[in-house]
Design a protein around this motif. Structure first.
Motif, PDB file in Angstrom:
ATOM      1  N   LEU A 249      10.724   6.861  -2.903  1.00 26.44           N
ATOM      2  CA  LEU A 249      10.271   6.374  -1.605  1.00 26.44           C
ATOM      3  C   LEU A 249       8.894   6.934  -1.266  1.00 26.44           C
ATOM      4  O   LEU A 249       8.035   6.207  -0.744  1.00 26.44           O
ATOM      5  CB  LEU A 249      11.277   6.743  -0.514  1.00 26.44           C
ATOM      6  N   VAL A 250       8.668   8.195  -1.572  1.00 24.89           N
ATOM      7  CA  VAL A 250       7.356   8.802  -1.325  1.00 24.89           C
ATOM      8  C   VAL A 250       6.280   8.068  -2.111  1.00 24.89           C
ATOM      9  O   VAL A 250       5.217   7.732  -1.585  1.00 24.89           O
ATOM     10  CB  VAL A 250       7.377  10.299  -1.687  1.00 24.89           C
ATOM     11  N   HIS A 251       6.544   7.785  -3.379  1.00 25.90           N
ATOM     12  CA  HIS A 251       5.557   7.065  -4.193  1.00 25.90           C
ATOM     13  C   HIS A 251       5.349   5.638  -3.674  1.00 25.90           C
ATOM     14  O   HIS A 251       4.225   5.115  -3.710  1.00 25.90           O
ATOM     15  CB  HIS A 251       6.008   7.043  -5.651  1.00 25.90           C
ATOM     16  N   PHE A 252       6.406   5.034  -3.194  1.00 26.11           N
ATOM     17  CA  PHE A 252       6.300   3.687  -2.621  1.00 26.11           C
ATOM     18  C   PHE A 252       5.399   3.694  -1.398  1.00 26.11           C
ATOM     19  O   PHE A 252       4.509   2.849  -1.248  1.00 26.11           O
ATOM     20  CB  PHE A 252       7.707   3.199  -2.254  1.00 26.11           C
ATOM     21  N   ILE A 253       5.595   4.678  -0.508  1.00 26.19           N
ATOM     22  CA  ILE A 253       4.767   4.762   0.706  1.00 26.19           C
ATOM     23  C   ILE A 253       3.321   5.087   0.337  1.00 26.19           C
ATOM     24  O   ILE A 253       2.379   4.539   0.931  1.00 26.19           O
ATOM     25  CB  ILE A 253       5.342   5.818   1.668  1.00 26.19           C
ATOM     26  N   TYR A 270       0.917   4.150  -8.201  1.00 25.53           N
ATOM     27  CA  TYR A 270       2.018   4.786  -7.480  1.00 25.53           C
ATOM     28  C   TYR A 270       3.233   3.877  -7.343  1.00 25.53           C
ATOM     29  O   TYR A 270       4.368   4.361  -7.347  1.00 25.53           O
ATOM     30  CB  TYR A 270       1.533   5.295  -6.121  1.00 25.53           C
ATOM     31  N   ILE A 271       3.011   2.579  -7.249  1.00 30.59           N
ATOM     32  CA  ILE A 271       4.192   1.719  -7.174  1.00 30.59           C
ATOM     33  C   ILE A 271       4.882   1.666  -8.529  1.00 30.59           C
ATOM     34  O   ILE A 271       6.117   1.578  -8.616  1.00 30.59           O
ATOM     35  CB  ILE A 271       3.832   0.302  -6.663  1.00 30.59           C
ATOM     36  N   GLU A 272       4.105   1.754  -9.600  1.00 28.85           N
ATOM     37  CA  GLU A 272       4.727   1.800 -10.922  1.00 28.85           C
ATOM     38  C   GLU A 272       5.498   3.114 -11.120  1.00 28.85           C
ATOM     39  O   GLU A 272       6.538   3.142 -11.769  1.00 28.85           O
ATOM     40  CB  GLU A 272       3.662   1.615 -12.001  1.00 28.85           C
ATOM     41  N   ARG A 273       4.996   4.208 -10.543  1.00 28.86           N
ATOM     42  CA  ARG A 273       5.737   5.473 -10.591  1.00 28.86           C
ATOM     43  C   ARG A 273       7.062   5.331  -9.840  1.00 28.86           C
ATOM     44  O   ARG A 273       8.096   5.828 -10.294  1.00 28.86           O
ATOM     45  CB  ARG A 273       4.926   6.596  -9.953  1.00 28.86           C
ATOM     46  N   ALA A 274       6.999   4.666  -8.680  1.00 28.28           N
ATOM     47  CA  ALA A 274       8.221   4.471  -7.885  1.00 28.28           C
ATOM     48  C   ALA A 274       9.249   3.667  -8.667  1.00 28.28           C
ATOM     49  O   ALA A 274      10.444   3.970  -8.657  1.00 28.28           O
ATOM     50  CB  ALA A 274       7.884   3.772  -6.569  1.00 28.28           C
ATOM     51  N   ILE A 277      10.932   5.726 -11.312  1.00 29.09           N
ATOM     52  CA  ILE A 277      11.879   6.724 -10.792  1.00 29.09           C
ATOM     53  C   ILE A 277      13.159   6.083 -10.286  1.00 29.09           C
ATOM     54  O   ILE A 277      14.265   6.565 -10.544  1.00 29.09           O
ATOM     55  CB  ILE A 277      11.226   7.531  -9.646  1.00 29.09           C
ATOM     56  N   LYS A 278      13.026   4.992  -9.558  1.00 29.65           N
ATOM     57  CA  LYS A 278      14.168   4.457  -8.815  1.00 29.65           C
ATOM     58  C   LYS A 278      15.045   3.549  -9.663  1.00 29.65           C
ATOM     59  O   LYS A 278      14.568   2.684 -10.366  1.00 29.65           O
ATOM     60  CB  LYS A 278      13.668   3.682  -7.591  1.00 29.65           C
ATOM     61  N   THR A 279      16.312   3.733  -9.555  1.00 31.58           N
ATOM     62  CA  THR A 279      17.303   2.844 -10.160  1.00 31.58           C
ATOM     63  C   THR A 279      18.527   2.831  -9.256  1.00 31.58           C
ATOM     64  O   THR A 279      18.807   3.804  -8.567  1.00 31.58           O
ATOM     65  CB  THR A 279      17.724   3.354 -11.552  1.00 31.58           C
ATOM     66  N   GLN A 284      12.232  -3.969  -3.535  1.00 25.77           N
ATOM     67  CA  GLN A 284      11.075  -3.746  -2.673  1.00 25.77           C
ATOM     68  C   GLN A 284       9.889  -3.208  -3.464  1.00 25.77           C
ATOM     69  O   GLN A 284       8.734  -3.543  -3.172  1.00 25.77           O
ATOM     70  CB  GLN A 284      11.449  -2.780  -1.543  1.00 25.77           C
ATOM     71  N   GLU A 285      10.171  -2.381  -4.459  1.00 25.83           N
ATOM     72  CA  GLU A 285       9.086  -1.851  -5.276  1.00 25.83           C
ATOM     73  C   GLU A 285       8.389  -2.962  -6.064  1.00 25.83           C
ATOM     74  O   GLU A 285       7.150  -2.999  -6.148  1.00 25.83           O
ATOM     75  CB  GLU A 285       9.632  -0.790  -6.240  1.00 25.83           C
ATOM     76  N   PHE A 286       9.167  -3.894  -6.611  1.00 21.86           N
ATOM     77  CA  PHE A 286       8.563  -4.998  -7.353  1.00 21.86           C
ATOM     78  C   PHE A 286       7.784  -5.936  -6.425  1.00 21.86           C
ATOM     79  O   PHE A 286       6.736  -6.467  -6.803  1.00 21.86           O
ATOM     80  CB  PHE A 286       9.624  -5.768  -8.140  1.00 21.86           C
ATOM     81  N   LEU A 287       8.294  -6.124  -5.204  1.00 22.21           N
ATOM     82  CA  LEU A 287       7.536  -6.931  -4.235  1.00 22.21           C
ATOM     83  C   LEU A 287       6.216  -6.254  -3.883  1.00 22.21           C
ATOM     84  O   LEU A 287       5.184  -6.922  -3.737  1.00 22.21           O
ATOM     85  CB  LEU A 287       8.358  -7.161  -2.966  1.00 22.21           C
ATOM     86  N   GLN A 288       6.264  -4.921  -3.722  1.00 22.72           N
ATOM     87  CA  GLN A 288       5.031  -4.186  -3.441  1.00 22.72           C
ATOM     88  C   GLN A 288       4.053  -4.315  -4.609  1.00 22.72           C
ATOM     89  O   GLN A 288       2.854  -4.516  -4.417  1.00 22.72           O
ATOM     90  CB  GLN A 288       5.362  -2.719  -3.166  1.00 22.72           C
ATOM     91  N   LEU A 289       4.561  -4.238  -5.841  1.00 22.28           N
ATOM     92  CA  LEU A 289       3.711  -4.410  -7.017  1.00 22.28           C
ATOM     93  C   LEU A 289       3.108  -5.812  -7.033  1.00 22.28           C
ATOM     94  O   LEU A 289       1.920  -5.988  -7.333  1.00 22.28           O
ATOM     95  CB  LEU A 289       4.530  -4.160  -8.286  1.00 22.28           C
ATOM     96  N   ALA A 290       3.911  -6.798  -6.688  1.00 21.25           N
ATOM     97  CA  ALA A 290       3.411  -8.173  -6.619  1.00 21.25           C
ATOM     98  C   ALA A 290       2.282  -8.297  -5.598  1.00 21.25           C
ATOM     99  O   ALA A 290       1.285  -8.986  -5.823  1.00 21.25           O
ATOM    100  CB  ALA A 290       4.554  -9.123  -6.271  1.00 21.25           C
ATOM    101  N   THR A 291       2.450  -7.622  -4.447  1.00 20.53           N
ATOM    102  CA  THR A 291       1.417  -7.662  -3.405  1.00 20.53           C
ATOM    103  C   THR A 291       0.106  -7.081  -3.918  1.00 20.53           C
ATOM    104  O   THR A 291      -0.977  -7.616  -3.655  1.00 20.53           O
ATOM    105  CB  THR A 291       1.895  -6.873  -2.162  1.00 20.53           C
TER     106      THR A 291
END
Length: 374
Positions: A249-253, A270-274, A277-279, A284-291
């Motif tokens: 979540l920290v990396h996502f923010i 940082y979104i790729e780091r998130a 890490i997350k499983t 939401q992380e992939f949507l952020q990467l798309a953005t």
């Protein structure tokens, strides 16, 4: 003969007082075992013996001694108060409640009794009654710090943040650098979404040497919500360095903050780091990467990132619509674009995005029809 009896009684009384004085001195010196042996031989020493047992951690023996003493004296306030506190510390809130209740009825203006009534209500999971008891304790003694702290903590727990702020302020007027109260008011400001005020309090806590994991993370979050992107990033970096490097979540923010600053490569990093890490849910992380990819003009990778998001959470209509939109941006073939909108319309009949998706599908059909007529 009568004079001799009075004299003998006086001698016995004097001897008893002397022995008790010795035992009391032994208690002061921490010689509990020796003191206890004396108390056991003297009458009317049940409460003194109970206190020694309590000091030694022999809780059940202490409680039993108090109960023996109450057979002789059931009215004295101090032993009843001590007994109630001991019962509360021994995870017996029901017994404590009955004792504190009778004490508070007899002495309604005693702030300490009200405070312990509040603690007992907490143990009985009656937060509203506890709040009332702590409030009464503070009304009886406005400088009762422990009662005010418990009161504010419960208000925060009940998400009554404005009240918590209001009740914390007087304590900080007396002691501006009170770490505990500053921590509580900072949490209250955070809960009330008054991020500028939360920042002030968390920064003060750090200046007072109270650098904790919670405070660092909360300060970073406050800066982020106050739109101070770089300071948010700086504090999250400190958090990653000092506490938790694998917080997705920290990396996502942080990715969001870098995106706000236009630092697209770092946002992607940082979104790729998130994601790493997350499983297992990464929608939401992939949507952020798309953005991020869209901002870079990379519609191909934006499409595939959105596709991954949809795979993570196929039931989400928002992601479903984003997937159709990403396909619309990526594919040049209008018939291909249309397929994705039609799939969305069929898959999410109750979605609020139905109208806009249907309108776009109609436009594409018209464009295909007109192109076919040429």
């Amino acid at each position: 003969m009568k004079k001799y009896f009075v004299f003998a009684l006086f001698i016995c009384s004097f001897k008893l007082m002397a022995q008790l004085a010795v035992a009391d001195s032994l208690v002061q010196l921490g010689n509990y075992q020796e003191a206890m042996e004396i108390y056991k031989t003297e009458p009317k020493s049940e409460f003194k013996l109970a206190r020694v047992y309590a000091q030694m951690g022999a809780i059940y023996e202490a409680l039993d001694s108090y109960q023996q003493g109450f057979k002789r004296d059931s009215l004295s306030l101090q032993p009843r108060f001590e007994y109630a506190r001991l019962a509360l510390s021994n995870n017996d809130p029901v017994t404590a409640f009955n004792s504190f209740l009778s004490l508070s009825v007899e002495e309604p203006d005693n702030a300490t009794y009200q405070y312990y009534m509040g603690k007992t209500h907490e143990e009985l999971s009656n937060d509203d009654a506890a709040i009332s008891a702590f409030a009464k304790a503070v009304s009886l003694n406005t400088s009762y710090r422990a009662a005010r702290i418990e009161w504010v903590k419960l208000l925060i727990k009940k998400r009554r943040f404005r009240e918590a702020i209001l009740q914390a302020k007087p304590a900080l007027e007396w002691y501006p650098n009170d770490i505990k109260m500053n921590s509580l008011i900072a949490q209250s400001y955070l809960g009330a979404k008054r991020y500028d005020k939360a920042i002030e309090r968390f920064e003060l806590l750090f200046s007072l040497g109270n650098d904790t994991e919670f405070n660092r993370k909360s300060l970073a979050w406050s800066y982020f919500n106050d739109r101070q992107w770089q300071l948010a990033i700086d504090n999250y970096e400190r958090y990653n360095s000092d506490y938790e490097k694998a917080d997705s979540l920290v990396h996502f923010i942080m990715s969001q903050a870098y995106l706000k600053l236009g630092e697209l490569e770092l946002a992607q990093d940082y979104i790729e780091r998130a994601i790493a890490i997350k499983t297992p849910e990464l929608d939401q992380e992939f949507l952020q990467l798309a953005t991020v990819y869209v901002r870079q003009g990379d519609y191909k990778n934006a499409f595939y990132a959105t596709k991954r998001a949809k795979k993570e959470k196929p039931e989400d209509d928002v992601i479903g619509y984003q997937y159709a939109l990403a396909a619309d941006q990526y594919y040049a073939d209008k018939s291909k674009k249309l397929e994705f909108y039609e799939d969305f319309i069929g898959a999410y009949p109750e979605s609020p995005y139905q109208e806009i998706a249907t309108a776009r599908a109609e436009d594409l059909r018209k464009e295909l029809f007109l192109a076919a007529k040429k």
